[in-house]
Write a protein that holds these residues in place. Structure first.
Motif, PDB file in Angstrom:
ATOM      1  N   ASP A 168       0.844  -1.194   0.000  1.00 60.65           N
ATOM      2  CA  ASP A 168       0.000   0.000   0.000  1.00 60.65           C
ATOM      3  C   ASP A 168       0.882   1.249   0.000  1.00 60.65           C
ATOM      4  N   GLN A 175      -2.409   0.505  -4.456  1.00 61.75           N
ATOM      5  CA  GLN A 175      -2.380  -0.737  -3.694  1.00 61.75           C
ATOM      6  C   GLN A 175      -2.123  -1.886  -4.652  1.00 61.75           C
ATOM      7  N   VAL A 180      -8.718  -4.066   2.557  1.00 62.31           N
ATOM      8  CA  VAL A 180      -8.622  -2.875   1.721  1.00 62.31           C
ATOM      9  C   VAL A 180     -10.007  -2.622   1.150  1.00 62.31           C
TER      10      VAL A 180
END
Length: 277
Positions: free
Chosen positions: A136, A173, A206
């Motif tokens: 990330d 990401q 996420v």
């Protein structure tokens, strides 16, 4: 570049559909049904429900989260006790729908539609990272995550191309498969370097593309349902840094002295800093 999301059934904004599908008379039964699990009441303008269902059907647990409304305020409507400002996150779990947080993540598409309808389509979804690792990279507000990645790649090799998501704050990401033999993901470090987090396993999540914070999360490259294995150097780095962090914590809990002496406590923090990356 097109993103890997399903478009809204009818409307182009969040809210009730102008002509919701309520019976077989409204569509051709012989036509292929691209999205069998969808809301017949609210428009999926951002494609977040379509993507969440696609992931759930592939076996990925999905969690309901708050979102950010048109006034850039989180729908949790909470106030930060320190600043007195209304929350702007849009990323934390919706505990009204999932009181047990990540434990309530599900692969049941019907439940995802139910959560979507209960919020009138005003929802984000979280993707629980069972068996996955995400590099990330934070770049908003002058953060230097991209520089950290460049330094790591110069020292090792470029990260393999895999599913990459552009976040609502402009970061990236990179989603990878973890080795199957890894059972305890707590051994990994939470960071690979400044402003580069490493999220992994069932204890992390996420946002599903189509979720909204400052902007809408989207697939930057790759396929939503396809990930490459995590690069060996990134895997080893995350484990090595995790080991250093655990040693540092142990040193804080119980001072470590040089063997055979009564000298000063060893300072492991500087060692960890020097060996980062």
């Amino acid at each position: 570049m097109t993103t890997d999301i399903q478009g809204p059934p009818v409307a182009t904004t969040e809210g009730r559909l102008s002509n919701p599908v309520t019976s077989s008379e409204n569509h051709d039964l012989d036509a292929p049904q691209v999205m069998p699990w969808r809301s017949t009441t609210y428009a999926d303008a951002r494609g977040v429900l379509a993507n969440a269902v696609k992931l759930a059907e592939a076996g990925h647990p999905i969690l309901p989260c708050y979102t950010v409304n048109g006034g850039d305020r989180c729908t949790c409507k909470r106030t930060d006790k320190k600043t007195g400002e209304l929350c702007r996150s849009g990323k934390h779990p919706n505990f009204e729908l999932a009181p047990n947080g990540l434990k309530d993540a599900t692969t049941d598409p019907a439940m995802l539609v139910q959560w979507f309808d209960k919020t009138g389509g005003s929802i984000n979804f979280g993707w629980r990272l069972d068996g996955l690792g995400v590099v990330d990279v934070d770049t908003n507000d002058g953060k230097t995550g991209a520089d950290t990645v460049a330094e790591l790649e110069a020292a090792h090799s470029e990260l393999s191309a895999s599913l990459t998501i552009r976040t609502g704050r402009g970061g990236l990401q990179h989603v990878y498969e973890l080795p199957e033999e890894i059972d305890d993901t707590s051994a990994y470090a939470d960071e690979l370097g400044p402003f580069v987090d490493f999220k992994r396993g069932a204890g992390h999540y996420v946002m599903v593309p189509g979720s909204k914070t400052i902007d809408v999360y989207r697939v930057e490259s790759g396929d939503l349902l396809k990930r490459e294995p995590l690069d060996g150097w990134a895997h080893d780095l995350a484990l090595n840094l995790g080991s250093l962090v655990n040693r540092k914590r142990s040193a804080a809990d119980k001072p470590i002295k040089a063997e055979g002496t009564s000298g000063p406590v060893l300072d492991l923090s500087s060692w960890a800093t020097r060996n980062r990356g």
